[in-house]
Design a protein around this motif. Structure first.
Motif, PDB file in Angstrom:
ATOM      1  N   PHE A   1     -28.088   4.320  35.652  1.00  0.00           N
ATOM      2  CA  PHE A   1     -28.446   5.717  35.888  1.00  0.00           C
ATOM      3  C   PHE A   1     -29.255   6.327  34.754  1.00  0.00           C
ATOM      4  CE2 PHE A   1     -28.542   9.752  37.648  1.00  0.00           C
ATOM      5  CZ  PHE A   1     -28.355  10.652  36.617  1.00  0.00           C
ATOM      6  N   GLN A   2     -28.827   6.131  33.493  1.00  0.00           N
ATOM      7  CA  GLN A   2     -29.529   6.783  32.390  1.00  0.00           C
ATOM      8  C   GLN A   2     -30.934   6.213  32.193  1.00  0.00           C
ATOM      9  OE1 GLN A   2     -28.483   9.464  31.238  1.00  0.00           O
ATOM     10  NE2 GLN A   2     -26.368   9.423  31.979  1.00  0.00           N
ATOM     11  N   ASP A   3     -31.097   4.928  32.494  1.00  0.00           N
ATOM     12  CA  ASP A   3     -32.465   4.363  32.437  1.00  0.00           C
ATOM     13  C   ASP A   3     -33.363   5.132  33.403  1.00  0.00           C
ATOM     14  OD1 ASP A   3     -32.198   0.739  31.905  1.00  0.00           O
ATOM     15  OD2 ASP A   3     -31.720   2.491  30.675  1.00  0.00           O
TER      16      ASP A   3
ATOM     17  N   SER B   1     -20.217   9.438  27.845  1.00  0.00           N
ATOM     18  CA  SER B   1     -19.777  10.075  29.104  1.00  0.00           C
ATOM     19  C   SER B   1     -20.467  11.428  29.227  1.00  0.00           C
ATOM     20  CB  SER B   1     -18.261  10.268  29.107  1.00  0.00           C
ATOM     21  OG  SER B   1     -17.596   9.038  29.065  1.00  0.00           O
ATOM     22  N   PRO B   2     -21.721  11.436  29.709  1.00  0.00           N
ATOM     23  CA  PRO B   2     -22.514  12.670  29.706  1.00  0.00           C
ATOM     24  C   PRO B   2     -21.885  13.839  30.468  1.00  0.00           C
ATOM     25  CG  PRO B   2     -23.927  10.798  30.132  1.00  0.00           C
ATOM     26  CD  PRO B   2     -22.529  10.301  30.205  1.00  0.00           C
ATOM     27  N   ASP B   3     -21.360  13.575  31.674  1.00  0.00           N
ATOM     28  CA  ASP B   3     -20.836  14.708  32.456  1.00  0.00           C
ATOM     29  C   ASP B   3     -19.544  15.249  31.846  1.00  0.00           C
ATOM     30  OD1 ASP B   3     -21.973  13.888  35.849  1.00  0.00           O
ATOM     31  OD2 ASP B   3     -22.994  14.641  34.074  1.00  0.00           O
ATOM     32  N   LEU B   4     -18.676  14.348  31.368  1.00  0.00           N
ATOM     33  CA  LEU B   4     -17.466  14.832  30.678  1.00  0.00           C
ATOM     34  C   LEU B   4     -17.862  15.682  29.468  1.00  0.00           C
ATOM     35  CD1 LEU B   4     -15.047  11.760  30.746  1.00  0.00           C
ATOM     36  CD2 LEU B   4     -14.541  14.059  31.616  1.00  0.00           C
TER      37      LEU B   4
ATOM     38  N   PHE C   1     -32.724   8.156  34.890  1.00  0.00           N
ATOM     39  CA  PHE C   1     -32.768   9.613  34.718  1.00  0.00           C
ATOM     40  C   PHE C   1     -33.491  10.018  33.432  1.00  0.00           C
ATOM     41  CE2 PHE C   1     -31.215  13.732  35.881  1.00  0.00           C
ATOM     42  CZ  PHE C   1     -30.994  14.414  34.701  1.00  0.00           C
ATOM     43  N   VAL C   2     -33.215   9.300  32.337  1.00  0.00           N
ATOM     44  CA  VAL C   2     -33.762   9.730  31.038  1.00  0.00           C
ATOM     45  C   VAL C   2     -34.973   8.887  30.635  1.00  0.00           C
ATOM     46  CG1 VAL C   2     -33.260  10.092  28.604  1.00  0.00           C
ATOM     47  CG2 VAL C   2     -31.482  10.517  30.328  1.00  0.00           C
ATOM     48  N   ARG C   3     -34.754   7.551  30.581  1.00  0.00           N
ATOM     49  CA  ARG C   3     -35.858   6.719  30.072  1.00  0.00           C
ATOM     50  C   ARG C   3     -37.052   6.763  31.022  1.00  0.00           C
ATOM     51  NH1 ARG C   3     -37.343   1.576  30.122  1.00  0.00           N
ATOM     52  NH2 ARG C   3     -35.608   0.890  31.426  1.00  0.00           N
TER      53      ARG C   3
ATOM     54  N   TRP D   1     -34.899   6.602  23.078  1.00  0.00           N
ATOM     55  CA  TRP D   1     -35.205   7.331  24.333  1.00  0.00           C
ATOM     56  C   TRP D   1     -34.041   8.214  24.748  1.00  0.00           C
ATOM     57  CZ3 TRP D   1     -31.892   6.229  28.374  1.00  0.00           C
ATOM     58  CH2 TRP D   1     -31.202   5.007  28.301  1.00  0.00           C
ATOM     59  N   PHE D   2     -32.829   7.914  24.265  1.00  0.00           N
ATOM     60  CA  PHE D   2     -31.669   8.724  24.642  1.00  0.00           C
ATOM     61  C   PHE D   2     -31.234   9.506  23.405  1.00  0.00           C
ATOM     62  CE2 PHE D   2     -28.481   9.600  27.803  1.00  0.00           C
ATOM     63  CZ  PHE D   2     -27.323   9.905  27.109  1.00  0.00           C
ATOM     64  N   ASN D   3     -31.433  10.835  23.451  1.00  0.00           N
ATOM     65  CA  ASN D   3     -31.236  11.643  22.239  1.00  0.00           C
ATOM     66  C   ASN D   3     -29.778  11.997  21.991  1.00  0.00           C
ATOM     67  OD1 ASN D   3     -34.079  12.184  21.362  1.00  0.00           O
ATOM     68  ND2 ASN D   3     -34.178  12.790  23.512  1.00  0.00           N
ATOM     69  N   LEU D   4     -29.247  11.548  20.871  1.00  0.00           N
ATOM     70  CA  LEU D   4     -27.870  11.884  20.492  1.00  0.00           C
ATOM     71  C   LEU D   4     -27.919  12.742  19.235  1.00  0.00           C
ATOM     72  CD1 LEU D   4     -26.184   8.434  21.142  1.00  0.00           C
ATOM     73  CD2 LEU D   4     -25.520  10.599  22.213  1.00  0.00           C
TER      74      LEU D   4
ATOM     75  N   ARG E   1     -23.974  16.253  16.012  1.00  0.00           N
ATOM     76  CA  ARG E   1     -22.637  16.731  16.436  1.00  0.00           C
ATOM     77  C   ARG E   1     -22.172  15.939  17.665  1.00  0.00           C
ATOM     78  NH1 ARG E   1     -21.908  21.857  14.045  1.00  0.00           N
ATOM     79  NH2 ARG E   1     -23.840  22.788  13.280  1.00  0.00           N
ATOM     80  N   ASP E   2     -23.074  15.773  18.605  1.00  0.00           N
ATOM     81  CA  ASP E   2     -22.761  15.083  19.869  1.00  0.00           C
ATOM     82  C   ASP E   2     -22.364  13.638  19.585  1.00  0.00           C
ATOM     83  OD1 ASP E   2     -24.693  14.239  22.837  1.00  0.00           O
ATOM     84  OD2 ASP E   2     -22.578  14.758  22.618  1.00  0.00           O
ATOM     85  N   LEU E   3     -23.002  13.056  18.593  1.00  0.00           N
ATOM     86  CA  LEU E   3     -22.746  11.647  18.248  1.00  0.00           C
ATOM     87  C   LEU E   3     -21.278  11.416  17.909  1.00  0.00           C
ATOM     88  CD1 LEU E   3     -23.864   8.792  17.539  1.00  0.00           C
ATOM     89  CD2 LEU E   3     -24.334   9.701  15.243  1.00  0.00           C
TER      90      LEU E   3
ATOM     91  N   GLY F   1     -19.845   8.431  36.796  1.00  0.00           N
ATOM     92  CA  GLY F   1     -20.847   7.458  37.240  1.00  0.00           C
ATOM     93  C   GLY F   1     -22.066   7.398  36.338  1.00  0.00           C
ATOM     94  N   ASP F   2     -22.269   8.466  35.540  1.00  0.00           N
ATOM     95  CA  ASP F   2     -23.420   8.512  34.625  1.00  0.00           C
ATOM     96  C   ASP F   2     -23.090   7.855  33.292  1.00  0.00           C
ATOM     97  OD1 ASP F   2     -24.622  11.886  35.438  1.00  0.00           O
ATOM     98  OD2 ASP F   2     -24.239  10.104  36.638  1.00  0.00           O
ATOM     99  N   ASP F   3     -21.805   7.469  33.119  1.00  0.00           N
ATOM    100  CA  ASP F   3     -21.415   6.908  31.818  1.00  0.00           C
ATOM    101  C   ASP F   3     -22.162   5.604  31.566  1.00  0.00           C
ATOM    102  OD1 ASP F   3     -19.598   8.950  32.108  1.00  0.00           O
ATOM    103  OD2 ASP F   3     -17.868   7.798  31.446  1.00  0.00           O
TER     104      ASP F   3
HETATM  105  N1  FO1 Z   1     -30.958  13.934  29.251  1.00  0.00           N
HETATM  106  C1  FO1 Z   1     -32.292  13.820  28.980  1.00  0.00           C
HETATM  107  O1  FO1 Z   1     -33.106  14.143  29.850  1.00  0.00           O
HETATM  108  N2  FO1 Z   1     -32.729  13.347  27.786  1.00  0.00           N
HETATM  109  C2  FO1 Z   1     -31.889  12.961  26.805  1.00  0.00           C
HETATM  110  O2  FO1 Z   1     -32.326  12.529  25.739  1.00  0.00           O
HETATM  111  C3  FO1 Z   1     -30.476  13.096  27.041  1.00  0.00           C
HETATM  112  C4  FO1 Z   1     -29.543  12.760  26.067  1.00  0.00           C
HETATM  113  C5  FO1 Z   1     -28.164  13.004  26.340  1.00  0.00           C
HETATM  114  C6  FO1 Z   1     -27.211  12.753  25.366  1.00  0.00           C
HETATM  115  C7  FO1 Z   1     -25.859  12.987  25.627  1.00  0.00           C
HETATM  116  C8  FO1 Z   1     -25.470  13.463  26.871  1.00  0.00           C
HETATM  117  O3  FO1 Z   1     -24.158  13.713  27.120  1.00  0.00           O
HETATM  118  C9  FO1 Z   1     -26.410  13.723  27.880  1.00  0.00           C
HETATM  119  C10 FO1 Z   1     -27.765  13.484  27.613  1.00  0.00           C
HETATM  120  N3  FO1 Z   1     -28.743  13.732  28.580  1.00  0.00           N
HETATM  121  C11 FO1 Z   1     -30.072  13.586  28.304  1.00  0.00           C
HETATM  122  C12 FO1 Z   1     -28.390  14.231  29.909  1.00  0.00           C
HETATM  123  C13 FO1 Z   1     -27.773  13.164  30.793  1.00  0.00           C
HETATM  124  O4  FO1 Z   1     -28.639  12.124  31.048  1.00  0.00           O
HETATM  125  C14 FO1 Z   1     -27.353  13.942  32.051  1.00  0.00           C
HETATM  126  O5  FO1 Z   1     -26.598  15.013  31.593  1.00  0.00           O
HETATM  127  C15 FO1 Z   1     -26.404  13.339  33.025  1.00  0.00           C
HETATM  128  O6  FO1 Z   1     -26.217  12.027  32.918  1.00  0.00           O
HETATM  129  C16 FO1 Z   1     -26.856  13.798  34.412  1.00  0.00           C
HETATM  130  O7  FO1 Z   1     -26.211  14.955  34.730  1.00  0.00           O
END
Ligand code: FO1
Length: 311
Positions: free
Chosen positions: A147-149, A45-48, A151-153, A86-89, A92-94, A34-36
């Motif tokens: 979600f990412q807007d 896909s952050p959680d994966l 949670f992160v932004r 605002w979303f840090n990649l 390696r993760d990229l 759901g966080d994708d």
């Molecule tokens: N979370 C942050 O708070 N700031 C970030 O810049 C950030 C980048 C990021 C990049 C890749 C990734 O897989 C996860 C990242 N996350 C970041 C965490 C992400 O928002 C959360 O892990 C999940 O979506 C919630 O569990």
């Protein structure tokens, strides 16, 4: 075999404890998608990734996301060119997101995930909750946010009025998740100490998911993500308050309702044990090191086995 429902950082920690405790054939880890989101033309896909990196031993220990020993050349160049930073990649993760995005044009998320796990030397099966898109949308006092807007932004600052999981009604549990739920040797379902509203709710929103869990007729054991009224990490406590839920392990148990057979709460919440319908295991649940993760994993597996024997 134990089916684990996991998302976020808490999910990754217990999942890694369970992977240390159980053989590959005894564990299936289903992960929230759901966080994708689509970002800079990439499917992220952050959680994966958090679960994969954690089981591969390459997760960033400080942030709970991304990889260890990262470099940030991509982000520096992206900023110079005026891209969204605002979303840090990390560099390696990229690579994970670039290759996943390329492969998804002709392969399922399950197939891509299985191939990445094989390449990373992960022997326990990690499956996305679904191969179809499900996106957590946050209805807030600043309107609807993906979600990412939120949670992160926006750093979880907006006040949340509600959550919805866009696409869930048209999605299906992934083949790996469906197979695990129907497996004759399924002995228990473990719900990790992930945020129930953000990391577990999307999975339960999949059509037929709650019914399949009920039909599996095995103990369902959740570990509380709330200890003494506080979330271990992330916005769970703030969210629960905004959604008028008691911000305690009791509030989490009430939210899961009759889905749970057993609930694992922290020793500091022992006094609340009597307020729950599910059977309760009281034990230290804060995982600060690998030994904590393994110990808690073993206790959860034993607790589920005990519940299974007592019917
Ligand atoms: N979370 C942050 O708070 N700031 C970030 O810049 C950030 C980048 C990021 C990049 C890749 C990734 O897989 C996860 C990242 N996350 C970041 C965490 C992400 O928002 C959360 O892990 C999940 O979506 C919630 O569990």
């Amino acid at each position: 075999m134990i089916l684990v429902l996991a998302g976020g950082v808490g999910g990754a920690k217990l999942a890694s404890g369970l992977a240390a405790a159980l053989a590959p054939g005894e564990l299936v880890i289903a992960v929230n998608t759901g966080d994708d989101f689509e970002h800079l033309g990439l499917h992220i896909s952050p959680d994966l990734d958090t679960i994969m990196y954690t089981l591969a031993g390459i997760a960033n220990p400080d942030t709970g996301w991304g990889q260890a020993d990262e470099t940030w050349n991509f982000m520096a160049s992206l900023g110079k060119l005026g891209g969204e930073t605002w979303f840090n990649l990390g560099d390696r993760d990229l690579a994970t997101s670039v290759l996943r995005s390329h492969l998804l044009s002709r392969q399922s998320l399950s197939t891509v995930t299985a191939e990445f796990c094989r390449r990373l030397g992960i022997v326990h099966p990690i499956v996305p909750m679904s191969d179809q898109p499900v996106r957590t949308i946050v209805d807030s006092d600043e309107g609807e946010l993906n979600f990412q807007d939120y949670f992160v932004r926006r750093r979880c600052r907006p006040k949340v009025r509600g959550l919805r999981f866009e696409g869930a009604e048209a999605a299906r549990p992934s083949p790996g998740l469906e197979a695990a739920l129907a497996a004759p040797d399924l002995a228990a379902i473990v719900i990790c100490p992930s945020n129930p509203l953000l990391s577990v709710a999307p999975m339960l929103a999949l059509p037929g998911m709650r019914e399949a869990i009920g039909a599996a007729d095995v103990p369902v054991v959740a570990v509380s993500p709330i200890i003494a009224g506080q979330a271990v990490k992330g916005p769970a406590a703030k969210l629960m308050g905004e959604l008028r839920m008691p911000v305690s392990c009791v509030g989490v148990a009430e939210w899961y309702g009759d889905l749970l057979t057993g609930f694992v709460i922290d020793a500091s919440d022992a006094a609340l044990a009597g307020e729950m319908d599910a059977k309760v295991l009281v034990t230290p649940i804060l995982m600060r090191c690998d030994a904590d993760r393994l110990r808690l994993a073993c206790e959860v597996v034993d607790f589920a086995a005990l519940l299974g024997r007592n019917g």
